[in-house]
Design a protein around this motif. Structure first.
Motif, mmCIF file in Angstrom:
data_model
loop_
_atom_site.group_PDB
_atom_site.id
_atom_site.type_symbol
_atom_site.label_atom_id
_atom_site.label_comp_id
_atom_site.label_asym_id
_atom_site.label_seq_id
_atom_site.Cartn_x
_atom_site.Cartn_y
_atom_site.Cartn_z
ATOM 1 N N ALA A 5 -3.116 1.295 5.093
ATOM 2 C CA ALA A 5 -2.745 0.101 4.348
ATOM 3 C C ALA A 5 -1.227 -0.014 4.294
ATOM 4 C CB ALA A 5 -3.334 0.157 2.945
ATOM 5 N N VAL A 6 -0.730 -1.230 4.459
ATOM 6 C CA VAL A 6 0.709 -1.471 4.531
ATOM 7 C C VAL A 6 1.115 -2.413 3.401
ATOM 8 C CG1 VAL A 6 2.578 -2.415 5.929
ATOM 9 C CG2 VAL A 6 0.723 -1.145 7.027
ATOM 10 N N THR A 7 2.209 -2.088 2.726
ATOM 11 C CA THR A 7 2.746 -2.923 1.660
ATOM 12 C C THR A 7 4.119 -3.428 2.056
ATOM 13 O OG1 THR A 7 1.578 -1.608 -0.014
ATOM 14 C CG2 THR A 7 3.400 -3.008 -0.776
ATOM 15 N N GLY A 8 4.308 -4.742 2.036
ATOM 16 C CA GLY A 8 5.617 -5.294 2.315
ATOM 17 C C GLY A 8 6.585 -5.019 1.182
ATOM 18 N N TRP A 187 9.912 -5.301 6.431
ATOM 19 C CA TRP A 187 10.232 -3.999 5.825
ATOM 20 C C TRP A 187 8.987 -3.595 5.055
ATOM 21 C CZ3 TRP A 187 14.234 -3.348 1.274
ATOM 22 C CH2 TRP A 187 14.415 -1.993 0.997
ATOM 23 N N ARG A 188 8.363 -2.486 5.466
ATOM 24 C CA ARG A 188 7.052 -2.134 4.944
ATOM 25 C C ARG A 188 6.984 -0.666 4.532
ATOM 26 N NH1 ARG A 188 6.089 -5.403 9.688
ATOM 27 N NH2 ARG A 188 6.276 -3.486 10.928
ATOM 28 N N THR A 190 4.006 2.425 3.927
ATOM 29 C CA THR A 190 2.626 2.803 4.167
ATOM 30 C C THR A 190 2.496 4.310 4.041
ATOM 31 O OG1 THR A 190 0.770 2.585 5.713
ATOM 32 C CG2 THR A 190 2.958 2.939 6.675
ATOM 33 N N ASP A 191 1.311 4.839 4.325
ATOM 34 C CA ASP A 191 1.094 6.282 4.239
ATOM 35 C C ASP A 191 1.753 6.985 5.418
ATOM 36 O OD1 ASP A 191 -0.439 5.916 1.970
ATOM 37 O OD2 ASP A 191 -2.317 5.824 3.090
ATOM 38 N N ALA A 192 2.172 8.204 5.194
ATOM 39 C CA ALA A 192 2.737 9.007 6.275
ATOM 40 C C ALA A 192 1.679 9.275 7.336
ATOM 41 C CB ALA A 192 3.255 10.328 5.721
ATOM 42 N N ASP A 193 2.137 9.479 8.561
ATOM 43 C CA ASP A 193 1.232 9.828 9.647
ATOM 44 C C ASP A 193 0.523 11.142 9.342
ATOM 45 O OD1 ASP A 193 2.354 7.628 10.856
ATOM 46 O OD2 ASP A 193 3.721 8.796 12.110
ATOM 47 N N GLU A 194 -0.736 11.223 9.768
ATOM 48 C CA GLU A 194 -1.528 12.423 9.475
ATOM 49 C C GLU A 194 -1.167 13.596 10.382
ATOM 50 O OE1 GLU A 194 -5.616 11.356 9.585
ATOM 51 O OE2 GLU A 194 -5.508 10.142 7.766
ATOM 52 N N GLY A 195 -0.646 13.312 11.571
ATOM 53 C CA GLY A 195 -0.294 14.384 12.490
ATOM 54 C C GLY A 195 0.738 13.936 13.488
#
Length: 200
Positions: A5-8, A187-188, A190-195
């Motif tokens: 999920a991405v938040t502006g 400019w967004r 979101t969650d960090a990459d899992e790997g």
């Protein structure tokens, strides 16, 4: 890397490290006009310290990623834009596209007291929308980038103190000229990459 999920982030939510010449926000995004001579570098090879980058930063918590999209439209030596992540005046990372020796290159500068620099030519990115993603997880900041909707490319894995207070957001610099205006379109957060790799 998974899609989350991405938040502006509102352009008004950030604080400038150095005020640019001009900022215009409209329906297309944010246009930033850089001051001549603006740059970020510490010591290595050149011997100087420049801390006049135009970075619009907001908190980047542990476990989060920031994405910045901009139009790659450069013409002068060292024109640049992308993502800036800052701990303090001597600890920061900038990553994005920079025009160096007549070619657009995707690169990163990692600074821990002194700066380093890496570049990879991306001449076909000129005139297109580039997105740079800085993902904070554990003791690292992982930088990826892509042009338009093409696949993400790994740019850099850089050390970053897991407990540090970090701010990050869009930046631009014009070390050699007046008149550079960069259009940032997003400019967004979101969650960090899992790997680090797609199979992880």
């Amino acid at each position: 890397m998974t899609e989350n999920a991405v938040t502006g982030i509102d352009w008004a939510a950030g604080t400038w490290t150095t005020e640019p010449e001009a900022v215009v926000v409209d329906g297309d995004g944010m246009r930033v006009t850089a001051r001549a001579g603006s740059d970020a570098w510490r010591i290595t090879s050149y011997g100087f310290v420049h801390d006049t980058e135009h970075a619009l930063v907001a908190p980047l918590p542990q476990g989060a990623a920031v994405e910045v999209t901009f139009l790659c439209d450069f013409s002068a030596q060292f024109d640049q834009a992308g993502v800036f992540a800052r701990v303090d005046a001597s600890t920061w990372i900038k990553a994005g596209v920079e025009r160096s020796d007549g070619v657009e290159s995707m690169g990163a500068v990692v600074t821990r007291g002194v700066s380093d620099w890496s570049l990879a030519p991306v001449p076909d990115w000129s005139g297109r929308l580039v997105t740079v993603r800085a993902s904070r997880s554990g003791d690292a900041l992982t930088i990826r980038a892509r042009v338009d909707d093409e696949p993400w490319r790994m740019v850099r894995v850089a050390p970053l103190d897991a407990d540090a207070a970090v701010e990050a957001g869009p930046f631009c610099c014009a070390p050699t000229r007046e008149g550079l205006t960069v259009l940032f379109t997003a400019w967004r957060l979101t969650d960090a990459d899992e790997g680090l790799h797609p199979e992880e």
